[in-house]
Scaffold this motif. Structure first.
Motif, PDB file in Angstrom:
ATOM      1  N   ASP A   7     -41.432  19.692 -10.926  1.00 19.70           N
ATOM      2  CA  ASP A   7     -42.697  19.718 -10.200  1.00 19.70           C
ATOM      3  C   ASP A   7     -42.741  20.941  -9.285  1.00 19.70           C
ATOM      4  O   ASP A   7     -41.705  21.430  -8.842  1.00 19.70           O
ATOM      5  CB  ASP A   7     -42.809  18.479  -9.303  1.00 19.70           C
ATOM      6  CG  ASP A   7     -43.283  17.244 -10.056  1.00 19.70           C
ATOM      7  OD1 ASP A   7     -43.766  17.383 -11.186  1.00 19.70           O
ATOM      8  OD2 ASP A   7     -43.162  16.141  -9.494  1.00 19.70           O
ATOM      9  N   CYS A  72     -50.577  19.806  -7.172  1.00 25.54           N
ATOM     10  CA  CYS A  72     -51.146  19.255  -8.399  1.00 25.54           C
ATOM     11  C   CYS A  72     -51.269  20.345  -9.456  1.00 25.54           C
ATOM     12  O   CYS A  72     -51.842  21.396  -9.196  1.00 25.54           O
ATOM     13  CB  CYS A  72     -52.516  18.667  -8.076  1.00 25.54           C
ATOM     14  SG  CYS A  72     -53.451  18.225  -9.535  1.00 25.54           S
ATOM     15  N   LYS A  74     -53.077  20.349 -11.963  1.00 21.52           N
ATOM     16  CA  LYS A  74     -54.442  20.428 -12.485  1.00 21.52           C
ATOM     17  C   LYS A  74     -55.362  21.191 -11.542  1.00 21.52           C
ATOM     18  O   LYS A  74     -56.083  22.078 -11.950  1.00 21.52           O
ATOM     19  CB  LYS A  74     -55.000  19.022 -12.724  1.00 21.52           C
ATOM     20  CG  LYS A  74     -54.176  18.200 -13.702  1.00 21.52           C
ATOM     21  CD  LYS A  74     -54.481  18.573 -15.141  1.00 21.52           C
ATOM     22  CE  LYS A  74     -53.402  18.140 -16.124  1.00 21.52           C
ATOM     23  NZ  LYS A  74     -53.181  16.709 -16.188  1.00 21.52           N
ATOM     24  N   CYS A  75     -55.340  20.837 -10.260  1.00 23.29           N
ATOM     25  CA  CYS A  75     -56.252  21.513  -9.335  1.00 23.29           C
ATOM     26  C   CYS A  75     -55.540  22.550  -8.464  1.00 23.29           C
ATOM     27  O   CYS A  75     -56.182  23.238  -7.686  1.00 23.29           O
ATOM     28  CB  CYS A  75     -57.021  20.505  -8.482  1.00 23.29           C
ATOM     29  SG  CYS A  75     -55.989  19.526  -7.361  1.00 23.29           S
ATOM     30  N   ALA A  79     -51.377  17.888  -2.943  1.00 25.84           N
ATOM     31  CA  ALA A  79     -52.168  16.672  -3.046  1.00 25.84           C
ATOM     32  C   ALA A  79     -51.326  15.444  -2.779  1.00 25.84           C
ATOM     33  O   ALA A  79     -50.133  15.410  -3.042  1.00 25.84           O
ATOM     34  CB  ALA A  79     -52.787  16.567  -4.432  1.00 25.84           C
ATOM     35  N   ILE A  81     -50.443  11.672  -3.830  1.00 30.38           N
ATOM     36  CA  ILE A  81     -50.322  11.123  -5.170  1.00 30.38           C
ATOM     37  C   ILE A  81     -50.522   9.613  -5.132  1.00 30.38           C
ATOM     38  O   ILE A  81     -49.983   8.922  -4.282  1.00 30.38           O
ATOM     39  CB  ILE A  81     -48.913  11.444  -5.743  1.00 30.38           C
ATOM     40  CG1 ILE A  81     -48.682  12.956  -5.794  1.00 30.38           C
ATOM     41  CG2 ILE A  81     -48.714  10.829  -7.117  1.00 30.38           C
ATOM     42  CD1 ILE A  81     -49.698  13.725  -6.584  1.00 30.38           C
ATOM     43  N   ARG A  92     -48.954   9.118 -12.613  1.00 28.76           N
ATOM     44  CA  ARG A  92     -49.245   9.668 -11.288  1.00 28.76           C
ATOM     45  C   ARG A  92     -50.653  10.261 -11.319  1.00 28.76           C
ATOM     46  O   ARG A  92     -51.038  10.899 -12.298  1.00 28.76           O
ATOM     47  CB  ARG A  92     -48.236  10.752 -10.926  1.00 28.76           C
ATOM     48  CG  ARG A  92     -46.828  10.219 -10.768  1.00 28.76           C
ATOM     49  CD  ARG A  92     -45.888  11.267 -10.239  1.00 28.76           C
ATOM     50  NE  ARG A  92     -45.823  12.409 -11.153  1.00 28.76           N
ATOM     51  CZ  ARG A  92     -45.144  13.519 -10.898  1.00 28.76           C
ATOM     52  NH1 ARG A  92     -44.488  13.649  -9.779  1.00 28.76           N
ATOM     53  NH2 ARG A  92     -45.128  14.503 -11.766  1.00 28.76           N
ATOM     54  N   CYS A  94     -53.502  12.516  -9.054  1.00 26.04           N
ATOM     55  CA  CYS A  94     -53.806  13.367  -7.902  1.00 26.04           C
ATOM     56  C   CYS A  94     -54.983  12.764  -7.145  1.00 26.04           C
ATOM     57  O   CYS A  94     -56.010  12.453  -7.734  1.00 26.04           O
ATOM     58  CB  CYS A  94     -54.149  14.755  -8.399  1.00 26.04           C
ATOM     59  SG  CYS A  94     -54.857  15.819  -7.153  1.00 26.04           S
ATOM     60  N   CYS A  97     -58.181  15.496  -7.201  1.00 21.84           N
ATOM     61  CA  CYS A  97     -59.054  15.685  -8.366  1.00 21.84           C
ATOM     62  C   CYS A  97     -59.090  14.450  -9.261  1.00 21.84           C
ATOM     63  O   CYS A  97     -59.799  14.438 -10.271  1.00 21.84           O
ATOM     64  CB  CYS A  97     -58.620  16.927  -9.158  1.00 21.84           C
ATOM     65  SG  CYS A  97     -56.972  16.819  -9.854  1.00 21.84           S
ATOM     66  N   ILE A 101     -51.266  13.330 -13.579  1.00 19.15           N
ATOM     67  CA  ILE A 101     -50.344  14.472 -13.514  1.00 19.15           C
ATOM     68  C   ILE A 101     -49.204  14.212 -14.486  1.00 19.15           C
ATOM     69  O   ILE A 101     -48.587  13.158 -14.437  1.00 19.15           O
ATOM     70  CB  ILE A 101     -49.802  14.665 -12.088  1.00 19.15           C
ATOM     71  CG1 ILE A 101     -50.962  14.931 -11.136  1.00 19.15           C
ATOM     72  CG2 ILE A 101     -48.799  15.786 -12.050  1.00 19.15           C
ATOM     73  CD1 ILE A 101     -50.555  14.974  -9.679  1.00 19.15           C
TER      74      ILE A 101
END
Ligand SMILES: [Zn+2]
Length: 101
Positions: A7, A72, A74-75, A79, A81, A92, A94, A97, A101
């Protein structure tokens, strides 16, 4: 543990505050994560066969999970979680958004 190895995290407390790093290991029992590029401390090494010069090396120390936040994927934002359970699988999510994840 909300954070897993590989991560991306951002440090939110301490000397490396604001720096992003990749998690290499997690320590669920102590609630810590190790990201080799942050939270480095100088360690004085004695002369040894593998290190004949001795001297000072920088060694990363694990960070408390409360001092980091997951970024995150994605965004791309730090963030909080949450979890979503679908068909007995835990994902998980976010909280920014709402993506898995
Ligand atoms: Zn997100």
């Amino acid at each position: 543990m909300k954070i897993k190895s590989n991560d991306t995290i951002v440090v939110i407390k301490g000397k490396d505050k604001g720096i992003k790093a990749k998690v290499e290991r997690v320590y669920p029992k102590s609630g810590k994560v190790l990201a080799p590029t942050v939270n480095k401390y100088k360690k004085h090494m004695k002369k040894s066969e593998s290190n004949p010069q001795g001297g000072v090396v920088e060694v990363p120390r694990p960070l408390k999970i409360s001092n980091v936040m997951l970024v995150c994927p994605k965004c791309k934002k730090p963030a909080r979680i949450g979890y979503e359970i679908v068909d007995d699988k835990k994902y998980r999510v976010c909280k920014k958004c709402n993506k898995r994840i």
